[in-house]
Design an enzyme around this catalytic site. Structure first.
Site, mmCIF file in Angstrom:
data_model
loop_
_atom_site.group_PDB
_atom_site.id
_atom_site.type_symbol
_atom_site.label_atom_id
_atom_site.label_comp_id
_atom_site.label_asym_id
_atom_site.label_seq_id
_atom_site.Cartn_x
_atom_site.Cartn_y
_atom_site.Cartn_z
ATOM 1 N N ASP A 105 -3.489 -7.271 -7.329
ATOM 2 C CA ASP A 105 -4.873 -7.629 -7.629
ATOM 3 C C ASP A 105 -5.082 -7.406 -9.122
ATOM 4 O OD1 ASP A 105 -6.313 -7.897 -4.765
ATOM 5 O OD2 ASP A 105 -4.765 -6.363 -4.694
ATOM 6 N N HIS A 139 0.838 -1.203 0.000
ATOM 7 C CA HIS A 139 0.000 0.000 0.000
ATOM 8 C C HIS A 139 0.877 1.258 0.000
ATOM 9 C CE1 HIS A 139 -2.734 -2.866 2.319
ATOM 10 N NE2 HIS A 139 -3.491 -2.527 1.306
ATOM 11 N N VAL A 178 4.682 -5.592 -4.466
ATOM 12 C CA VAL A 178 5.746 -5.548 -3.458
ATOM 13 C C VAL A 178 5.720 -6.875 -2.699
ATOM 14 C CG1 VAL A 178 6.619 -4.364 -1.412
ATOM 15 C CG2 VAL A 178 5.571 -3.045 -3.267
HETATM 16 P P1 AMP Z 1 -6.450 -3.741 -0.403
HETATM 17 O O1 AMP Z 1 -6.280 -2.951 0.842
HETATM 18 O O2 AMP Z 1 -6.018 -5.162 -0.283
HETATM 19 O O3 AMP Z 1 -7.792 -3.560 -1.028
HETATM 20 O O4 AMP Z 1 -5.402 -3.128 -1.450
HETATM 21 C C1 AMP Z 1 -5.433 -1.760 -1.779
HETATM 22 C C2 AMP Z 1 -4.527 -1.532 -2.953
HETATM 23 O O5 AMP Z 1 -3.197 -1.923 -2.616
HETATM 24 C C3 AMP Z 1 -4.931 -2.353 -4.190
HETATM 25 O O6 AMP Z 1 -4.767 -1.549 -5.338
HETATM 26 C C4 AMP Z 1 -3.966 -3.496 -4.148
HETATM 27 O O7 AMP Z 1 -3.717 -4.058 -5.411
HETATM 28 C C5 AMP Z 1 -2.710 -2.812 -3.611
HETATM 29 N N1 AMP Z 1 -1.819 -3.806 -3.040
HETATM 30 C C6 AMP Z 1 -2.112 -4.758 -2.117
HETATM 31 N N2 AMP Z 1 -1.045 -5.547 -1.884
HETATM 32 C C7 AMP Z 1 -0.050 -5.081 -2.680
HETATM 33 C C8 AMP Z 1 1.313 -5.487 -2.916
HETATM 34 N N3 AMP Z 1 1.851 -6.509 -2.279
HETATM 35 N N4 AMP Z 1 2.029 -4.786 -3.823
HETATM 36 C C9 AMP Z 1 1.487 -3.731 -4.481
HETATM 37 N N5 AMP Z 1 0.216 -3.313 -4.310
HETATM 38 C C10 AMP Z 1 -0.535 -3.972 -3.431
#
Ligand code: AMP
Length: 280
Positions: free
Chosen positions: A150, A36, A176
């Site tokens: 995602d 994030h 990441v």
């Molecule tokens: P979430 O809180 O899981 O809904 O993720 C919020 C945003 O962070 C989304 O656009 C995800 O794709 C991105 N995100 C989550 N994990 C990662 C990661 N490991 N690397 C890069 N972006 C991420």
């Protein structure tokens, strides 16, 4: 950094920055990690105002999924978001996003939402596109930042923006990972030590397929088998799907002739993990 729960206050606060300010937006469900933060840092480096939202969106969770148990920690998130360059943390409750009686949804139809996560989570992407559309209407960002982690969500949101001529640029950010290769996810805290160890197989199996593809193997059936066989060596791994699809359309392919997405979803106990690599 301001923490705001109310839509009118958020809009007024953004307006107070003045006209012609570039607004970058990072929607999240919180429990922030380096993945994030990479999005927030990028948004902050490219815009005048960086808005981060934390909203565990009930409409994208199906019955029996982990909406109730999804990890939450606002104080920690606020510290991390501010450190990464967020100016505003939007933290609405469900009533703010979905007014009483709300019955309007945004749905991207077709294979792009039916495959991969769409087959085991049938209402998931309708919830995602509805809330992202709503958040875009509230924040009015110039650029919005999403993780390649995602990959299907990113493809679906890009399609929604294109189909509906929405005035926002979608910026894709790389995955990441932990130093050992596990993709960072808020859900990783649900893994016990043995599951955490075995979960490494996701990135390892995907890399094995990539290495084979680099040597000239383009047959999707063979590459998928390499991934599945690798994951199945771990006794705690329960495969939801392993697939290789056209990267842009998520259509099925037999041979890799254009950029392709190799994607997996695997359960370890109650924790469902996803990972992917782009073959291009
Ligand atoms: P979430 O809180 O899981 O809904 O993720 C919020 C945003 O962070 C989304 O656009 C995800 O794709 C991105 N995100 C989550 N994990 C990662 C990661 N490991 N690397 C890069 N972006 C991420």
């Amino acid at each position: 950094m301001k923490i705001i729960k109310n839509i009118d206050i958020l809009r007024n606060t953004i307006n107070e920055y003045g006209e012609n300010k570039a607004i970058g937006f990072v929607p999240t469900m919180g429990f922030l990690h380096e993945g994030h933060l990479s999005l927030i840092e990028k948004a902050s480096s490219e815009n005048d105002i960086t808005v981060v939202s934390i909203f565990v969106n009930p409409t994208q969770f199906g019955p029996g999924e982990d909406f109730e148990t999804y990890p939450r920690d606002l104080d920690r998130d606020a510290r991390l978001a501010e450190g990464a360059g967020a100016d505003i943390l939007f933290f609405p409750d469900a009533r703010e996003i979905y007014p009483i009686g709300a019955s309007t949804f945004v749905e991207v139809e077709g294979a792009i939402t039916k495959k991969l996560c769409g087959s085991s989570r049938p209402a998931h992407f309708k919830g995602v596109t509805t809330v992202v559309n709503t958040l875009f209407n509230i924040v009015s960002p110039h650029k919005a930042y999403f993780g390649q982690k995602d990959a299907q969500q990113l493809a679906v949101i890009k399609k929604m923006v294109r189909d509906l001529h929405m005035q926002v640029t979608i910026v894709a950010c790389p995955i990441v990972r932990e130093t050992d290769g596990l993709a960072l996810s808020s859900r990783n805290v649900g893994l016990n030590p043995e599951e955490r160890k075995q979960a490494l197989i996701l990135s390892q199996a995907l890399n094995r397929a990539r290495n084979l593809w680099k040597t000239g193997e383009t047959d999707v059936k063979i590459l998928k088998a390499v991934i599945s066989d690798g994951i199945n060596t771990m006794p705690l791994a329960d495969i939801d799907y392993v697939d290789i699809l056209d990267f842009n359309t998520l259509e099925a392919i037999k041979k890799i002739e254009a950029p392709a997405l190799a994607a997996v979803a695997v359960r370890f106990g109650d924790t469902r993990l996803i990972d992917n690599i782009i073959l291009e």
